[in-house]
Design a protein around this motif. Structure first.
Motif, PDB file in Angstrom:
ATOM      1  N   VAL A  64       0.920  -0.895   0.011  1.00  0.00           N
ATOM      2  CA  VAL A  64      -0.092   0.104   0.230  1.00  0.00           C
ATOM      3  C   VAL A  64       1.456   0.816  -0.388  1.00  0.00           C
ATOM      4  O   VAL A  64       1.975   1.241   0.190  1.00  0.00           O
ATOM      5  CB  VAL A  64      -0.883   0.092   1.339  1.00  0.00           C
ATOM      6  CG1 VAL A  64      -2.311  -0.847   1.497  1.00  0.00           C
ATOM      7  CG2 VAL A  64      -0.054   0.206   2.126  1.00  0.00           C
ATOM      8  N   HIS A  65       0.131   2.239  -0.334  1.00  0.00           N
ATOM      9  CA  HIS A  65       0.715   3.839  -0.262  1.00  0.00           C
ATOM     10  C   HIS A  65       0.455   4.315   0.798  1.00  0.00           C
ATOM     11  O   HIS A  65       1.661   4.995   1.691  1.00  0.00           O
ATOM     12  CB  HIS A  65       0.407   4.365  -0.805  1.00  0.00           C
ATOM     13  CG  HIS A  65       0.636   5.815  -0.972  1.00  0.00           C
ATOM     14  ND1 HIS A  65       1.796   6.593  -1.238  1.00  0.00           N
ATOM     15  CD2 HIS A  65       0.009   7.021  -0.986  1.00  0.00           C
ATOM     16  CE1 HIS A  65       1.663   7.374  -1.282  1.00  0.00           C
ATOM     17  NE2 HIS A  65       0.849   8.082  -0.571  1.00  0.00           N
ATOM     18  N   HIS A  66      -0.222   3.750   1.962  1.00  0.00           N
ATOM     19  CA  HIS A  66      -0.588   4.241   3.086  1.00  0.00           C
ATOM     20  C   HIS A  66      -0.734   2.882   4.035  1.00  0.00           C
ATOM     21  O   HIS A  66      -1.933   2.302   4.354  1.00  0.00           O
ATOM     22  CB  HIS A  66      -1.932   5.557   3.361  1.00  0.00           C
ATOM     23  CG  HIS A  66      -2.369   6.369   2.152  1.00  0.00           C
ATOM     24  ND1 HIS A  66      -3.407   6.544   2.117  1.00  0.00           N
ATOM     25  CD2 HIS A  66      -0.907   7.141   2.306  1.00  0.00           C
ATOM     26  CE1 HIS A  66      -3.197   7.566   1.260  1.00  0.00           C
ATOM     27  NE2 HIS A  66      -2.248   8.028   1.222  1.00  0.00           N
ATOM     28  N   GLY A  67       0.145   3.269   5.058  1.00  0.00           N
ATOM     29  CA  GLY A  67       0.117   2.241   5.680  1.00  0.00           C
ATOM     30  C   GLY A  67       0.014   2.517   7.395  1.00  0.00           C
ATOM     31  O   GLY A  67      -1.016   3.196   7.405  1.00  0.00           O
ATOM     32  N   TYR A  98       5.090   1.862   1.214  1.00  0.00           N
ATOM     33  CA  TYR A  98       5.766   3.323   1.115  1.00  0.00           C
ATOM     34  C   TYR A  98       5.028   4.183   0.446  1.00  0.00           C
ATOM     35  O   TYR A  98       4.393   4.198  -0.354  1.00  0.00           O
ATOM     36  CB  TYR A  98       6.512   2.522  -0.453  1.00  0.00           C
ATOM     37  CG  TYR A  98       7.144   0.968   0.251  1.00  0.00           C
ATOM     38  CD1 TYR A  98       8.447   1.832   0.455  1.00  0.00           C
ATOM     39  CD2 TYR A  98       7.167   0.059  -0.119  1.00  0.00           C
ATOM     40  CE1 TYR A  98       9.295   1.057   0.418  1.00  0.00           C
ATOM     41  CE2 TYR A  98       7.579  -1.023   0.149  1.00  0.00           C
ATOM     42  CZ  TYR A  98       8.820  -0.811   0.277  1.00  0.00           C
ATOM     43  OH  TYR A  98       9.931  -2.515   0.374  1.00  0.00           O
ATOM     44  N   HIS A  99       5.544   5.508   1.365  1.00  0.00           N
ATOM     45  CA  HIS A  99       4.696   6.210   1.588  1.00  0.00           C
ATOM     46  C   HIS A  99       5.368   7.256   0.768  1.00  0.00           C
ATOM     47  O   HIS A  99       5.414   7.637  -1.100  1.00  0.00           O
ATOM     48  CB  HIS A  99       4.666   7.485   3.168  1.00  0.00           C
ATOM     49  CG  HIS A  99       3.644   8.588   2.941  1.00  0.00           C
ATOM     50  ND1 HIS A  99       3.688   9.201   3.359  1.00  0.00           N
ATOM     51  CD2 HIS A  99       2.280   8.619   2.266  1.00  0.00           C
ATOM     52  CE1 HIS A  99       3.253  10.224   3.149  1.00  0.00           C
ATOM     53  NE2 HIS A  99       2.267   9.871   2.297  1.00  0.00           N
ATOM     54  N   LEU A 100       6.443   8.100   0.731  1.00  0.00           N
ATOM     55  CA  LEU A 100       7.104   9.437   0.201  1.00  0.00           C
ATOM     56  C   LEU A 100       7.839   8.740  -0.599  1.00  0.00           C
ATOM     57  O   LEU A 100       7.581   9.282  -2.246  1.00  0.00           O
ATOM     58  CB  LEU A 100       7.969  10.491   0.796  1.00  0.00           C
ATOM     59  CG  LEU A 100       6.731  11.110   1.768  1.00  0.00           C
ATOM     60  CD1 LEU A 100       8.277  12.217   2.546  1.00  0.00           C
ATOM     61  CD2 LEU A 100       5.502  12.221   1.306  1.00  0.00           C
ATOM     62  N   THR A 177       0.305  14.504  -5.645  1.00  0.00           N
ATOM     63  CA  THR A 177      -1.220  13.869  -5.445  1.00  0.00           C
ATOM     64  C   THR A 177      -1.078  13.643  -3.515  1.00  0.00           C
ATOM     65  O   THR A 177       0.037  14.532  -2.945  1.00  0.00           O
ATOM     66  CB  THR A 177      -0.451  12.438  -6.084  1.00  0.00           C
ATOM     67  OG1 THR A 177       0.477  12.477  -4.947  1.00  0.00           O
ATOM     68  CG2 THR A 177      -0.213  12.060  -7.007  1.00  0.00           C
ATOM     69  N   GLY A 178      -2.252  14.041  -3.366  1.00  0.00           N
ATOM     70  CA  GLY A 178      -2.724  13.283  -1.403  1.00  0.00           C
ATOM     71  C   GLY A 178      -2.515  14.821  -1.511  1.00  0.00           C
ATOM     72  O   GLY A 178      -3.540  15.711  -1.594  1.00  0.00           O
ATOM     73  N   GLY A 179      -2.743  14.780   0.636  1.00  0.00           N
ATOM     74  CA  GLY A 179      -2.687  15.699   0.772  1.00  0.00           C
ATOM     75  C   GLY A 179      -1.938  16.969   0.688  1.00  0.00           C
ATOM     76  O   GLY A 179      -0.496  17.326   1.379  1.00  0.00           O
ATOM     77  N   GLY A 219      -9.331  14.895  -5.284  1.00  0.00           N
ATOM     78  CA  GLY A 219      -9.114  13.762  -4.656  1.00  0.00           C
ATOM     79  C   GLY A 219      -8.023  12.570  -3.411  1.00  0.00           C
ATOM     80  O   GLY A 219      -6.874  12.741  -5.041  1.00  0.00           O
ATOM     81  N   HIS A 220      -7.484  12.497  -2.897  1.00  0.00           N
ATOM     82  CA  HIS A 220      -6.908  12.311  -2.357  1.00  0.00           C
ATOM     83  C   HIS A 220      -6.276  10.741  -2.974  1.00  0.00           C
ATOM     84  O   HIS A 220      -5.747   9.865  -3.094  1.00  0.00           O
ATOM     85  CB  HIS A 220      -6.801  12.344  -1.003  1.00  0.00           C
ATOM     86  CG  HIS A 220      -4.748  12.005   0.253  1.00  0.00           C
ATOM     87  ND1 HIS A 220      -4.908  12.735   0.742  1.00  0.00           N
ATOM     88  CD2 HIS A 220      -4.546  10.887  -0.364  1.00  0.00           C
ATOM     89  CE1 HIS A 220      -3.790  12.075   0.963  1.00  0.00           C
ATOM     90  NE2 HIS A 220      -3.469  11.709   0.431  1.00  0.00           N
ATOM     91  N   HIS A 221      -7.418  10.609  -2.465  1.00  0.00           N
ATOM     92  CA  HIS A 221      -7.272   8.897  -3.168  1.00  0.00           C
ATOM     93  C   HIS A 221      -7.094   8.336  -4.798  1.00  0.00           C
ATOM     94  O   HIS A 221      -6.786   7.959  -5.227  1.00  0.00           O
ATOM     95  CB  HIS A 221      -8.778   8.403  -2.475  1.00  0.00           C
ATOM     96  CG  HIS A 221      -8.996   6.481  -3.365  1.00  0.00           C
ATOM     97  ND1 HIS A 221      -8.328   5.357  -2.351  1.00  0.00           N
ATOM     98  CD2 HIS A 221      -9.661   6.026  -4.060  1.00  0.00           C
ATOM     99  CE1 HIS A 221      -8.562   4.398  -2.928  1.00  0.00           C
ATOM    100  NE2 HIS A 221      -9.781   4.585  -4.039  1.00  0.00           N
ATOM    101  N   THR A 223      -5.894  10.884  -7.075  1.00  0.00           N
ATOM    102  CA  THR A 223      -5.215  11.061  -6.731  1.00  0.00           C
ATOM    103  C   THR A 223      -3.842   9.835  -6.450  1.00  0.00           C
ATOM    104  O   THR A 223      -2.826  10.340  -7.431  1.00  0.00           O
ATOM    105  CB  THR A 223      -4.370  12.347  -6.964  1.00  0.00           C
ATOM    106  OG1 THR A 223      -4.086  12.351  -5.281  1.00  0.00           O
ATOM    107  CG2 THR A 223      -5.397  13.532  -7.264  1.00  0.00           C
ATOM    108  N   GLU A 224      -3.704   8.884  -6.212  1.00  0.00           N
ATOM    109  CA  GLU A 224      -3.043   8.676  -5.372  1.00  0.00           C
ATOM    110  C   GLU A 224      -3.462   6.859  -5.653  1.00  0.00           C
ATOM    111  O   GLU A 224      -3.317   5.924  -5.031  1.00  0.00           O
ATOM    112  CB  GLU A 224      -2.720   8.381  -3.950  1.00  0.00           C
ATOM    113  CG  GLU A 224      -2.049   9.832  -3.800  1.00  0.00           C
ATOM    114  CD  GLU A 224      -1.391  10.187  -2.144  1.00  0.00           C
ATOM    115  OE1 GLU A 224      -1.627   9.587  -1.144  1.00  0.00           O
ATOM    116  OE2 GLU A 224      -0.334  10.747  -2.650  1.00  0.00           O
ATOM    117  N   ARG A 225      -4.457   6.084  -6.385  1.00  0.00           N
ATOM    118  CA  ARG A 225      -4.469   5.051  -6.924  1.00  0.00           C
ATOM    119  C   ARG A 225      -3.439   4.708  -8.077  1.00  0.00           C
ATOM    120  O   ARG A 225      -3.200   3.234  -7.983  1.00  0.00           O
ATOM    121  CB  ARG A 225      -5.878   5.388  -8.059  1.00  0.00           C
ATOM    122  CG  ARG A 225      -7.465   5.494  -7.110  1.00  0.00           C
ATOM    123  CD  ARG A 225      -8.161   5.044  -7.860  1.00  0.00           C
ATOM    124  NE  ARG A 225      -8.742   6.671  -8.665  1.00  0.00           N
ATOM    125  CZ  ARG A 225      -9.701   6.723  -8.792  1.00  0.00           C
ATOM    126  NH1 ARG A 225     -10.696   6.261  -8.169  1.00  0.00           N
ATOM    127  NH2 ARG A 225      -9.819   8.019  -9.473  1.00  0.00           N
TER     128      ARG A 225
HETATM  129 ZN   LIG Z   1      -1.450  10.193   0.537  1.00  0.00          ZN
END
Ligand SMILES: [Zn+2]
Length: 252
Positions: A64-67, A98-100, A177-179, A219-221, A223-225
């Motif tokens: 995932v991107h957001h763990g 993995y985030h950033l 993307t995201g916040g 959209g946060h979700h 743009t990060e799909r």
């Molecule tokens: Zn995000």
């Protein structure tokens, strides 16, 4: 032959270089599961719904991107956090996050992938922001704000929040993307016509209007799909994994 988890982790470490980022969470293996991986599920956020769907698919790992384990979140494994992690451990599923590194990556990052998804040209990372998080590109031809909003809606399947800042056409675009709404001020310094982020704040309106940058909250979700899907496809090809992306829709 299923892939050994440690080989996958080694590869991701080389490919995404998480150690080069200063992040709000720990990137990499967040919850340990089985030592071999054949079925990989990707998703944007490690929510209970994604875990339940992954269990149904008999996944060996979720990427995932957001763990979990964000700075400032309570440490204790109670309530929602306990239920999620218990489900992972009981089913021996690895959680990789993995985030950033997955926002910034030049091939599979959320930002570069969003640029491609929108059909933008001359996509490049801007040095105006640290950690390769602000990207720029150009539209194929000048577009009105209505046309650009329609393009985003068509490509991301969701109408963006649109703030029209004057009547100039859109040719140059910056995005994160995201916040990432506060990068609008850096985008204004770059002199682009429009800025896209996932989320918006109340102040974003004034920043857009006063600096003459059209704003699109896509959209946060939404743009990060694309980053985690590009990474899933890359790993499937590289290691011959069974890979499945599960989109748990999120209106935010
Ligand atoms: Zn995000």
């Amino acid at each position: 032959m299923p892939l050994e988890r440690h080989k996958l982790m080694q590869y991701l470490n080389d490919y995404l270089k998480p150690q080069t980022f200063s992040d709000y969470t720990c990137n990499g293996l967040q919850v340990e599961g089985k030592a071999h991986i054949q079925t990989l599920v990707t998703g944007v956020t490690a929510s209970q719904a994604l875990i339940d769907a992954a269990i149904e698919q008999q996944a060996d790992a979720i990427l995932v991107h957001h763990g979990y384990f964000w700075k400032n979140e309570p440490d204790a494994l109670v309530g929602m956090k306990h239920r999620r992690i218990k489900a992972l451990i009981q089913n021996d599923i690895n959680l990789l996050a993995y985030h950033l590194p997955l926002d910034a990556h030049a091939e599979v990052g959320n930002n570069v992938q969003l640029g491609h998804k929108l059909g933008l040209q001359a996509i490049e990372v801007s040095s105006a922001a640290k950690q390769a998080l602000l990207w720029t590109g150009k539209t194929a031809q000048p577009l009105t704000t209505t046309e650009f909003a329609a393009l985003i809606e068509r490509k991301l399947d969701r109408a963006p929040l649109t703030i029209v800042a004057g009547d100039k056409a859109i040719e140059t675009v910056a995005w994160c993307t995201g916040g990432a709404q506060d990068y609008i001020d850096l985008a204004a310094e770059l002199g682009v016509d429009a800025f896209i982020s996932g989320e918006a704040s109340e102040r974003t309106y004034h920043s857009a209007i006063e600096q003459g940058v059209h704003y699109f909250g896509a959209g946060h979700h939404a743009t990060e799909r694309y980053g985690v899907q590009a990474l899933g496809a890359h790993l499937q090809k590289k290691f011959n994994l069974n890979w499945l992306h599960i989109d748990i829709d999120n209106p935010i």
